[in-house]
Design a protein around this motif. Sequence first.
Motif, short mmCIF file in Angstrom:
data_model
loop_
_atom_site.label_atom_id
_atom_site.label_comp_id
_atom_site.label_asym_id
_atom_site.label_seq_id
_atom_site.Cartn_x
_atom_site.Cartn_y
_atom_site.Cartn_z
N ARG A 42 3.17 3.28 -8.62
CA ARG A 42 1.91 3.17 -7.89
C ARG A 42 0.75 3.46 -8.84
N ARG A 43 -0.40 2.86 -8.49
CA ARG A 43 -1.59 3.05 -9.32
C ARG A 43 -2.18 4.45 -9.11
N ALA A 44 -2.19 4.87 -7.85
CA ALA A 44 -2.69 6.20 -7.51
C ALA A 44 -2.19 6.54 -6.11
N GLN A 45 -2.23 7.81 -5.74
CA GLN A 45 -1.77 8.20 -4.41
C GLN A 45 -2.54 7.44 -3.34
N GLY A 46 -1.79 6.77 -2.45
CA GLY A 46 -2.41 6.00 -1.38
C GLY A 46 -2.94 4.64 -1.80
N GLY A 47 -2.81 4.31 -3.08
CA GLY A 47 -3.35 3.05 -3.58
C GLY A 47 -2.32 1.94 -3.66
N GLU A 48 -2.57 0.98 -4.58
CA GLU A 48 -1.67 -0.14 -4.74
C GLU A 48 -0.34 0.32 -5.32
N GLU A 75 0.85 -1.18 0.00
CA GLU A 75 0.00 0.00 0.00
C GLU A 75 0.90 1.24 0.00
N ASP A 76 0.51 2.22 -0.78
CA ASP A 76 1.31 3.45 -0.90
C ASP A 76 1.09 4.33 0.35
N LYS A 77 1.85 4.03 1.40
CA LYS A 77 1.73 4.77 2.65
C LYS A 77 3.11 5.20 3.14
#
Length: 528
Positions: free
Chosen positions: A489-495, A462-464
């Motif tokens: 990453r797929r999107a900010q905060g996503g996969e 997870e994009d954290k």
Amino acid sequence: MAPRVLVSDKLSETAVQIFRDRGVEVDYLPDLGKDKDALLAAIPNYDGLAIRSATKVTPKIIAAATKLKVIGRAGIGVDNVDIPAATQRGIVVMNTPFGNAITTAEHAISMMMALARQIPEANASTHAGKWEKNRFMGVELFNKTLGVIGCGNIGSIVADRALGLKMKVIAFDPFLSPERAIEIGVEKVELDEIFRRSDFITLHTPLTEKTRNIIDAAALAKCKKGVRIINCARGGLVVEDALYDALKSGHVAGAALDVFEVEPATSHKLFELDNVVATPHLGASTGEAQENVALQVAEQMADYLISGAVSNALNMPSISADEAPRLRPFIAVAEKLGSFAGQLTEEPVTGIVIEYAGDVGEMNTRALTSAALSGVLQPMLGTVNMVSAPVVARERGIKVDEVKQTQRGAYETYIRLTVRTAHLERSVAGTVFSDGKARVIQIKGIDMEAEFGPHMLYVTNEDKPGFIGALGTILGNAGVNIATFNLGRRAQGGEAICLVSIDEAPPAEVLQAVARLPQVKQAKPLAF
């Protein structure tokens, strides 16, 4: 000047004559392969080396082989050839993967019958003048369940013969499709079910990191009491100490072994047991099989030395001489993309789609597809090469589709490989940059750019915040050096995906520590 071949192991006279008939000079010195110093002195004079299992082609031999263009192994196993060293020197390594399949399958059936009826022991007793009719109480094969581990070329022949004996056949093979299982008449099951249900278990899988010790103490404990084990495939598939203990306890009724972890096996504690049938790696030892593989290797080597045609090569696909320079870097991309997907895929593969975009679609995509399939299948099957991979995929019912299209996106040309299983679909794309090196450009639809390294760590997370620091700390504390670090990453905060090139294979405890990080969904080692 005519090419010159050394035959350093025993090959049939007919095979030697094939070289001569094709205009190749040949020296038949069948005992030379056993003398490494003599082989080292002789090898600089030859363009080709034809061998069986006695000749050991080490990096030292390859370094001395200044003229050598091709090594031909009459048989399937190439454990005695250092393929990476040969590849580095541009030496093609060929084998004959299908010439002895029937012979090996028949040996497995013979071993199963001998085990069921205690024939070796009864034979020895009768030869000794005894008549111990009541001592040798066997079991019928009729209506018994045979578990086949590895249902490829040889395994499917064994299954066919067993069905003819009216046995029930169940099979475990990650690459066996349900449709192919129905076609050959076996029931496809998981490995634990093989152990739980089988009266006899026969192994027909290559030795890879995934199959090594596939039958260990834990596996044997899952087996029904009285199971009988047959191994005519490779030593190292069965943990021999665990098998010995299970035989001694009576949990395993008997074992028939043609292969051992260390060969030649001139002494072994398993030989002390009456319920062990042992043969000295005779799986491919019939006159017909020896002749078939000898003739085949002579034809293949002569073709390559005279015309440049490549067949059954383990380190390159079938390509013509004029297209090789342009095609070679894309072959590397295709093989690495396939290996990437194959190493990450744990379930049976049902389909593979290979998309060629831009100029690469105008190339010899048959060779590229063979390279990609070889990459996908090798992590599980080991001995698959770029020529045999399409056959192996077809045998396992894997649907392979090629798609060619015009340029899409930011890259002028690329290859995208998608692997499908019953439960997931995974894609990875790559291309060749101007430096001639292969690059990953997309994984699971997430854009990123990374070179392939010999050892890599693949992490989905997870994009954290905090993930990169935590990962770096784990690797640093373990003394694992990072060569390159790539993120997407797929999107900010996503996969997100992290692909790290490291200087050595990550220890198991490091992988476990990474997998325990709260942001991490998956952590896998990759090797290229």
